[in-house]
Design a protein around this motif. Structure first.
Motif, short mmCIF file in Angstrom:
data_model
loop_
_atom_site.label_atom_id
_atom_site.label_comp_id
_atom_site.label_asym_id
_atom_site.label_seq_id
_atom_site.Cartn_x
_atom_site.Cartn_y
_atom_site.Cartn_z
N PRO A 1 0.77 -1.29 0.05
CA PRO A 1 -0.05 0.12 0.07
C PRO A 1 0.77 1.24 -0.08
CG PRO A 1 0.19 -0.99 2.24
CD PRO A 1 1.15 -1.78 1.29
N SER A 2 2.16 1.28 -0.36
CA SER A 2 3.02 2.43 -0.31
C SER A 2 2.66 3.48 -1.29
CB SER A 2 4.43 1.95 -0.45
OG SER A 2 4.87 1.66 -1.65
N ILE B 1 7.87 3.93 5.04
CA ILE B 1 7.76 5.44 5.03
C ILE B 1 6.38 5.74 4.26
CG2 ILE B 1 8.58 7.72 4.78
CD1 ILE B 1 11.36 6.68 5.14
N ALA B 2 6.30 5.39 3.01
CA ALA B 2 5.19 5.81 2.16
C ALA B 2 3.95 5.15 2.69
CB ALA B 2 5.77 5.25 0.63
N GLY B 3 4.04 3.83 3.17
CA GLY B 3 2.95 3.15 3.67
C GLY B 3 2.43 3.84 4.84
N ALA C 1 6.77 -7.37 3.82
CA ALA C 1 5.95 -6.14 3.57
C ALA C 1 6.51 -5.57 2.06
CB ALA C 1 5.68 -5.30 4.48
N ALA C 2 7.98 -5.64 2.11
CA ALA C 2 8.36 -4.87 0.84
C ALA C 2 8.42 -5.62 -0.31
CB ALA C 2 9.98 -4.72 1.20
N MET D 1 -8.83 -1.04 -6.28
CA MET D 1 -7.62 -1.11 -6.87
C MET D 1 -7.62 -2.62 -7.57
SD MET D 1 -6.05 1.67 -6.62
CE MET D 1 -4.32 1.74 -6.60
N ARG D 2 -8.83 -3.32 -7.41
CA ARG D 2 -8.61 -4.72 -7.95
C ARG D 2 -8.90 -4.76 -9.42
NH1 ARG D 2 -12.42 -8.02 -6.59
NH2 ARG D 2 -13.58 -6.15 -5.69
N TRP D 3 -9.65 -3.65 -9.71
CA TRP D 3 -10.08 -3.30 -11.43
C TRP D 3 -10.96 -4.56 -11.81
CZ3 TRP D 3 -4.31 -2.28 -12.14
CH2 TRP D 3 -3.89 -1.10 -11.45
N PRO D 4 -11.87 -4.96 -11.26
CA PRO D 4 -12.52 -5.98 -11.88
C PRO D 4 -13.19 -5.84 -13.02
CG PRO D 4 -13.89 -5.25 -9.81
CD PRO D 4 -12.74 -4.40 -9.75
#
Lengths: 477, 477
Positions: free
Chosen positions: A121-122, A162-164, A277-278, A392-395
């Protein structure tokens, strides 16, 4: 907080090296610097190394594929005119220059097609920034493949944490995290590659955070691609200035987060040398087109491969979330670049060609009357009950109706390789790399040689053979 | 909105070319680009040209004085190592390089001592960014002195209007407007110097706004000085990329203001070719020390010059606003740099030496036992009834009490040259320039020659003689 602490994994019951959460921000930034400064190759988990190598290969392919794009070409022309001295390769441009200038060119090229990997999720495109920065410095300092991988993974881990921690607030405030956090991540990675102490690493982070830039309001212009190049360039400059004794200040990373709409500095995951996570958040795009077109393309390819699709198609009904229409906005597309943001073209070439690679977005293919004719019969519909915001899954559900009344449909809930810890199958990744590299002008034996080299990247004593092989101007572009 | 409209002045009853206020932000950014693109030397008001020349001379002096500071030296070392090709002078460093690299060095040096001019209410140090950017490009393109002055004034006018419109909000959000708006101003000025069309100027602004960076959280580190250099460098890169056809996007300046805490894009004054607000807001510091020490120094010099101050001083009572204590924080100072932020040292050297210039902040002068002894007898007191926040007038009452019981006092309500439309007297400006230039290693005949050249800057066919004269490494530093 040094490299002497044993490796620990989230969920293993062992304490993380650096916890995310609500610590003191100045202590957090010092701990991030110490984490990266203390990281070496030896204790990296094998699965993380494997993903790092795949991401690095993918990014090199995307750079080759993007060589002809104007954003990177203009930056390369500017850099070539300045002729800064150095042994770092402007990939595929036929010249070497300073590490920072090479990274500026290569980073811009890496993001030019929006075909590089992304991280959730970053909300960043991490490799298009990290790899250009690290490769340019590795080439200058004759670093090994293992050192490159370690720098990549530690920087990826810290930068995505950091971004996440500050997204989606930071993104919503108007920032392009690929660019802003990218600069900080690149500084961390380069500092790692240069064996900076924790203190010097912290100065590099401060200098990079102070110089970090890049906004969402440039999307749709060449500025978006440049943001990856700028971030890579900034990271190198920051680490180089820190090496010369430049002081960047204390508390600057916390100040960065505050000024950039991120609230307070916090990490989204523990920095614990597990890299779960990375690397788990990395996702690699299969098709060189807008993210929301990936599921429709996948559905079309599935239909073309497995269903009997009538030769004579009456209409193609593509049902997607309402949000999708806000992103695929070029009607009708006039160029390959525009066609990447046109759902009708994407679905059509998938059905007709039974494959979607760089060739499906050439200007010629876009102008092909048969493609245009079929594309005119695609109807985009909103999925009933779908939210108006981004999913964000874009079905997608795709239904093809023949003139003979036959019909077939396919539903794709999320594009392949987009779930946490899921990458595209190796076969697909390899096909994408080969497609991109050929598009960039490489011949099949060169592609095969590169694949072998990149597969054993951790054993290379220096990265030099790789960059030397990618130095020359390819035949096209 | 083109250069064909007649000049107009605020308050003259004629309509301004571009009004500030509440217009559509996208129209405003286009209008700003058109205003600067349409500006030439011929119609500049003589008083504005005069102030521009004084500001340019002052900034060159401050650059010479700052040559020995580590921030600029480290940046120069980095740039020298990269050896970008170009004819632009790294002033006083003995080499030439690309315009962007030269501007990076010279801008950092210009702000290294915090002795460069400032502008209110835009809350920027404009000349330390603009001059390095413009001079580097003028040298490359063999621009005339008149072209340099025109580019400086149009960019100053537009940049201070943007900064004035979004401050203090932008500043309060954590930004260093010298750096952020500086980059946009430098892009505008360089675009003017390169005769960019309005459209190309707008792309340069967008590229610069997207790359603009610099935060207040670096204050106290070398990062603050670097912010001026970065801004100058960014402005040049942006104008150069725009010249090559790079597209920066539309609405990016408005996006910049939003993301950077400035609310909406609005101008604080009309852009009307009067330059009243632009040059009227400029203020030039007399003493090479923190802003809040200026009034106390002035009071001390007045006492030393006009009152009978006892040879044997018992105590010195310096009454200032409570806010002042937050800025003068080095106790006791160990170096000249620290002494610039130490009120006791500033007042003492003014009383003892009856002058305050670069020499009063040498490490030797700081270590002088007589200065240290007297400085230990300075008592800083809070002014009764003063607000705790910043009062940009920085008032001070200084009272000197002799061991014989005699006493004398002086009150300074605001340092000289700080009011709107007020500059220091020419005699003072000239003395400052000579002091700075000598500190930078220039001999008296060289100083005199420079003064003459800069006094007739608008008549020089190219700026080359000036930059050639300032190219060599001076004797000190």
């Amino acid at each position: 907080m040094t490299g002497d602490r044993p490796a620990a994994a989230v969920g293993s019951g062992r304490a993380p090296v650096i916890a995310g959460g609500d610590g003191d921000p100045v202590a957090t930034e010092a701990a991030v610097a110490a984490y990266v400064a203390g990281g070496g190759y030896d204790r990296l988990p094998a699965p993380a190394v494997r993903v790092a190598k795949l991401a690095i290969r993918d990014c090199l392919g995307v750079i080759l594929a993007g060589l002809a794009e104007p954003s990177g070409r203009i930056v390369a022309d500017q850099v070539r005119a300045e002729a800064a001295v150095g042994t770092s390769t402007a990939l595929g441009r036929g010249f070497t220059t300073s590490p920072a200038a090479a990274a500026f060119v290569n980073g811009t090229t890496a993001h030019a097609l929006d075909f590089d990997d992304s991280h959730h999720p970053s909300m960043t495109h991490p490799t298009a920034v990290l790899l250009p920065a690290l490769l340019a410095v590795a080439e200058q300092r004759a670093s090994s493949g293992a050192e490159l991988i370690a720098a990549y993974l530690y920087a990826l881990d810290a930068a995505t944490a950091i971004a996440g921690g500050i997204n989606p607030d930071h993104y919503s405030a108007g920032w392009h995290p690929t660019a802003t956090i990218g600069a900080i991540g690149a500084a961390l990675g380069v500092a790692r590659l240069l064996n900076h102490t924790a203190e010097r690493t912290a100065h590099a982070v401060a200098i990079a955070a102070n110089r970090a830039s890049g906004m969402r309001s440039v999307f749709g212009s060449m500025g978006k691609a440049m943001n990856a190049g700028t971030a890579a360039q900034t990271g190198i400059l920051a680490a180089a200035l820190a090496e010369r004794g430049f002081t960047g200040g204390s508390g600057v990373l916390a100040g960065f987060v505050e000024a950039h709409g991120g609230g307070a500095l916090r990490l989204s995951h523990a920095l614990d040398r597990s890299f779960t996570a990375a690397v788990g958040g990395l996702s690699i795009k299969r098709y060189p087109s807008c993210g929301v077109t990936q599921a429709p393309i996948e559905a079309a390819l599935r239909l073309a491969a497995t269903e009997r699709v009538s030769e004579e198609i009456d209409e193609i009904i593509c049902t997607v979330d309402p949000y999708v229409r806000r992103l695929v906005i070029t009607h009708p597309p006039r160029t390959g670049t525009e066609a990447r943001f046109n759902l009708e073209h994407c679905v059509t070439v998938a059905l007709v060609d039974r494959m979607v690679g760089m060739a499906q977005f050439s200007d010629e293919r876009v102008g092909d009357p048969r493609v245009r004719d079929l594309a005119s019969r695609v109807r985009v519909r909103d999925r009933a009950g779908a939210a108006a915001g981004p999913d964000m899954r874009w079905p997608c559900v795709l239904r093809v109706v023949g003139t003979d009344g036959s019909a077939a449909s396919a539903a794709v809930d999320a594009p392949a390789g987009r779930g946490f810890g899921e990458l595209l199958p190796e076969r697909e990744l390899l096909a994408k790399f080969a497609d991109c590299a050929r598009w960039g002008g490489l011949a099949d034996p060169e592609v095969a040689w590169l694949v072998t080299q990149l597969d054993q990247l951790e054993t290379l004593p220096t990265v030099e053979p790789l960059t030397a092989a990618l130095r020359r101007t390819p035949r096209r572009g």
